[in-house]
Scaffold this motif. Sequence first.
Motif, PDB file in Angstrom:
ATOM      1  N   ALA A 304       0.838  -1.203   0.000  1.00  0.00           N
ATOM      2  CA  ALA A 304       0.000   0.000   0.000  1.00  0.00           C
ATOM      3  C   ALA A 304       0.872   1.252   0.000  1.00  0.00           C
ATOM      4  O   ALA A 304       0.602   2.224  -0.718  1.00  0.00           O
ATOM      5  N   TRP A 305       1.911   1.226   0.812  1.00  0.00           N
ATOM      6  CA  TRP A 305       2.870   2.333   0.860  1.00  0.00           C
ATOM      7  C   TRP A 305       3.491   2.554  -0.521  1.00  0.00           C
ATOM      8  O   TRP A 305       3.600   3.679  -1.009  1.00  0.00           O
ATOM      9  N   GLY A 306       3.899   1.463  -1.165  1.00  0.00           N
ATOM     10  CA  GLY A 306       4.510   1.567  -2.481  1.00  0.00           C
ATOM     11  C   GLY A 306       3.560   2.116  -3.535  1.00  0.00           C
ATOM     12  O   GLY A 306       3.966   2.890  -4.409  1.00  0.00           O
ATOM     13  N   LEU A 307       2.287   1.729  -3.468  1.00  0.00           N
ATOM     14  CA  LEU A 307       1.306   2.239  -4.422  1.00  0.00           C
ATOM     15  C   LEU A 307       1.047   3.729  -4.211  1.00  0.00           C
ATOM     16  O   LEU A 307       0.898   4.493  -5.178  1.00  0.00           O
ATOM     17  N   GLN A 308       0.994   4.142  -2.958  1.00  0.00           N
ATOM     18  CA  GLN A 308       0.829   5.568  -2.674  1.00  0.00           C
ATOM     19  C   GLN A 308       2.040   6.356  -3.174  1.00  0.00           C
ATOM     20  O   GLN A 308       1.901   7.462  -3.717  1.00  0.00           O
ATOM     21  N   PHE A 309       3.214   5.778  -3.000  1.00  0.00           N
ATOM     22  CA  PHE A 309       4.425   6.428  -3.495  1.00  0.00           C
ATOM     23  C   PHE A 309       4.405   6.522  -5.020  1.00  0.00           C
ATOM     24  O   PHE A 309       4.762   7.556  -5.600  1.00  0.00           O
ATOM     25  N   ALA A 310       3.986   5.441  -5.685  1.00  0.00           N
ATOM     26  CA  ALA A 310       3.915   5.442  -7.143  1.00  0.00           C
ATOM     27  C   ALA A 310       2.939   6.510  -7.633  1.00  0.00           C
ATOM     28  O   ALA A 310       3.182   7.178  -8.646  1.00  0.00           O
ATOM     29  N   HIS A 311       1.832   6.688  -6.914  1.00  0.00           N
ATOM     30  CA  HIS A 311       0.862   7.728  -7.262  1.00  0.00           C
ATOM     31  C   HIS A 311       1.491   9.113  -7.099  1.00  0.00           C
ATOM     32  O   HIS A 311       1.318   9.999  -7.945  1.00  0.00           O
ATOM     33  N   VAL A 332      -4.337  10.717  -1.694  1.00  0.00           N
ATOM     34  CA  VAL A 332      -4.312   9.305  -1.342  1.00  0.00           C
ATOM     35  C   VAL A 332      -3.668   9.070   0.028  1.00  0.00           C
ATOM     36  O   VAL A 332      -3.829   8.019   0.638  1.00  0.00           O
ATOM     37  N   TRP A 333      -2.935  10.074   0.541  1.00  0.00           N
ATOM     38  CA  TRP A 333      -2.315   9.931   1.859  1.00  0.00           C
ATOM     39  C   TRP A 333      -3.342   9.950   2.992  1.00  0.00           C
ATOM     40  O   TRP A 333      -3.039   9.528   4.108  1.00  0.00           O
ATOM     41  N   ILE A 334      -4.536  10.454   2.711  1.00  0.00           N
ATOM     42  CA  ILE A 334      -5.529  10.634   3.774  1.00  0.00           C
ATOM     43  C   ILE A 334      -5.808   9.328   4.490  1.00  0.00           C
ATOM     44  O   ILE A 334      -5.965   9.285   5.718  1.00  0.00           O
ATOM     45  N   TRP A 335      -5.875   8.237   3.720  1.00  0.00           N
ATOM     46  CA  TRP A 335      -6.184   6.950   4.338  1.00  0.00           C
ATOM     47  C   TRP A 335      -5.097   6.532   5.329  1.00  0.00           C
ATOM     48  O   TRP A 335      -5.382   6.009   6.399  1.00  0.00           O
ATOM     49  N   SER A 336      -3.837   6.772   4.987  1.00  0.00           N
ATOM     50  CA  SER A 336      -2.742   6.446   5.900  1.00  0.00           C
ATOM     51  C   SER A 336      -2.718   7.384   7.098  1.00  0.00           C
ATOM     52  O   SER A 336      -2.336   6.987   8.196  1.00  0.00           O
ATOM     53  N   VAL A 337      -3.089   8.648   6.880  1.00  0.00           N
ATOM     54  CA  VAL A 337      -3.199   9.575   8.009  1.00  0.00           C
ATOM     55  C   VAL A 337      -4.230   9.045   9.005  1.00  0.00           C
ATOM     56  O   VAL A 337      -4.001   9.034  10.224  1.00  0.00           O
ATOM     57  N   ILE A 367      -7.675  -2.894   3.333  1.00  0.00           N
ATOM     58  CA  ILE A 367      -8.544  -1.878   2.729  1.00  0.00           C
ATOM     59  C   ILE A 367      -7.694  -0.716   2.206  1.00  0.00           C
ATOM     60  O   ILE A 367      -7.936  -0.182   1.116  1.00  0.00           O
ATOM     61  N   THR A 368      -6.692  -0.322   2.996  1.00  0.00           N
ATOM     62  CA  THR A 368      -5.782   0.742   2.562  1.00  0.00           C
ATOM     63  C   THR A 368      -5.062   0.337   1.282  1.00  0.00           C
ATOM     64  O   THR A 368      -4.890   1.147   0.366  1.00  0.00           O
ATOM     65  N   PHE A 369      -4.646  -0.916   1.225  1.00  0.00           N
ATOM     66  CA  PHE A 369      -4.006  -1.427   0.006  1.00  0.00           C
ATOM     67  C   PHE A 369      -4.961  -1.342  -1.181  1.00  0.00           C
ATOM     68  O   PHE A 369      -4.583  -0.903  -2.272  1.00  0.00           O
ATOM     69  N   ALA A 370      -6.217  -1.753  -0.981  1.00  0.00           N
ATOM     70  CA  ALA A 370      -7.196  -1.732  -2.065  1.00  0.00           C
ATOM     71  C   ALA A 370      -7.467  -0.310  -2.545  1.00  0.00           C
ATOM     72  O   ALA A 370      -7.521  -0.045  -3.757  1.00  0.00           O
ATOM     73  N   VAL A 371      -7.623   0.618  -1.601  1.00  0.00           N
ATOM     74  CA  VAL A 371      -7.869   2.018  -1.967  1.00  0.00           C
ATOM     75  C   VAL A 371      -6.671   2.579  -2.728  1.00  0.00           C
ATOM     76  O   VAL A 371      -6.828   3.273  -3.744  1.00  0.00           O
ATOM     77  N   SER A 372      -5.468   2.277  -2.252  1.00  0.00           N
ATOM     78  CA  SER A 372      -4.254   2.775  -2.910  1.00  0.00           C
ATOM     79  C   SER A 372      -4.124   2.199  -4.312  1.00  0.00           C
ATOM     80  O   SER A 372      -3.731   2.898  -5.249  1.00  0.00           O
ATOM     81  N   PHE A 373      -4.459   0.914  -4.457  1.00  0.00           N
ATOM     82  CA  PHE A 373      -4.387   0.271  -5.769  1.00  0.00           C
ATOM     83  C   PHE A 373      -5.380   0.902  -6.742  1.00  0.00           C
ATOM     84  O   PHE A 373      -5.039   1.220  -7.887  1.00  0.00           O
ATOM     85  N   LEU A 374      -6.604   1.097  -6.290  1.00  0.00           N
ATOM     86  CA  LEU A 374      -7.633   1.673  -7.149  1.00  0.00           C
ATOM     87  C   LEU A 374      -7.293   3.118  -7.525  1.00  0.00           C
ATOM     88  O   LEU A 374      -7.521   3.547  -8.662  1.00  0.00           O
ATOM     89  N   ALA A 375      -6.737   3.862  -6.563  1.00  0.00           N
ATOM     90  CA  ALA A 375      -6.366   5.250  -6.835  1.00  0.00           C
ATOM     91  C   ALA A 375      -5.269   5.311  -7.895  1.00  0.00           C
ATOM     92  O   ALA A 375      -5.319   6.139  -8.825  1.00  0.00           O
ATOM     93  N   TYR A 376      -4.280   4.434  -7.776  1.00  0.00           N
ATOM     94  CA  TYR A 376      -3.194   4.442  -8.755  1.00  0.00           C
ATOM     95  C   TYR A 376      -3.676   3.945 -10.113  1.00  0.00           C
ATOM     96  O   TYR A 376      -3.303   4.501 -11.156  1.00  0.00           O
TER      97      TYR A 376
END
Length: 417
Positions: A304-311, A332-337, A367-376
């Motif tokens: 999830a971290w990596g996907l947010q970084f890629a975004h 996309v950082w909001i979910w991790s916050v 869920i964070t992983f899924a959101v990050s994946f969909l966002a990217y």
Amino acid sequence: MGYLPQQSLENLHKYSYKGVDKSLVSRYVLNPFWNWFVTLWPLWVAPNTITFTGLSIVLFNFATMLYYDPLYLTEKEGFSNPPQWIYYTWAAGLFLYQSLDAIDGKQARRTGMAGPLGEMFDHGCDALNTTLEVILASRALGLGRSWWTVASQIATLANFYLTTWEEYHTGQLFLGHFSGPVEGILLIIIIFLVSGYAGPAFWDQKFWTILHLDQMPIISKLPNLPLNESFMVFGALGLILNISNSYYNVRVTMHKQRKSHLKPLLYLLPFVFTALLQVAWLSHPKYNNSWILESAAFVPFLCAWGLQFAHQVGRMILAHVTKGDFPAWDWVWIWSVLGAVDANLPLIGIAPIIQRSNKHTTVFVWITFAVSFLAYARFVTLVIRDITNFLGIACFTVRKKDAKGEWQDARPNVKRA
């Protein structure tokens, strides 16, 4: 209305790739091989197809890790012992990825398909590969679920971020005498080969002991770290060197443009913020056995971290090719916050609202992983759609205009209007 505003699309015509590679290994060893390797590919194969093939190989390597080490992803504690030959396949896969990543630009020039979409696609795949290789290399080094793996993630992502930050401000991709895409990948390949021959336990040996220097008076006073931890220290030194080189290049460019060299430094803060955010989530007080670093949630957390970084870096590269403003904030950082704040509520005497147990934490991480994946995935889809529609090109097809000015598929006996 598309994802990109019209002015950004118009600025795509101003794009021109500029790159500098000072690596001696690349120049005298790998580049002759790459020049030969690219000739094996037909001219109707799109550069992005080559790039995606390389990423697919790395994804296959990652899948084999999960298959042969299922406890890494499914159990709170313990690891499986994958067969040592699997590390040889990781080495071969990573070498193929490096080679394909190196020749996609050459194929683009051969086919006349060089352009901003190619850089976006190439860097996007590189950003995803970064986290995948951190997980694979950490597993090969026997680091597993540890702060050393987290440190490796931060250092590796920081190097990538610095390169992208530097390219945004200087207008060119700069690879020094020792860079991640060349020497860094070769070092990881060596790690895989050694682990394939001697096993991951090899890296638990002490650095000075294996060199037979631990009895020397001066050496004996220095920390005798295991080889895997010594490799992390070496990576940290490399990061410091890259920070210095990147800042120097940006400073020189700003001086030539008569701009402040201090303002670009502010754009390093987004990465610092995200790194601290993820660390804060990982280092929260234990509550009802909820502890990501020691649980099966660790791998999806890193992904999830990596996907947010890629975004994040994807938007930076997009700003570079469209002459846009630097993206200092990413939604996309909001979910991790939310995850970090909720997990640290015990510090003020309040129980976590969402992550009340290890099970709840694991579900929230997924869920964070899924959101990050969909966002990217959404970002990639929209950007590719807008750029291909505006430039009249295809992402995975070589298309050229014929004598009548109509677009034609470069594959034999295939035509498109």
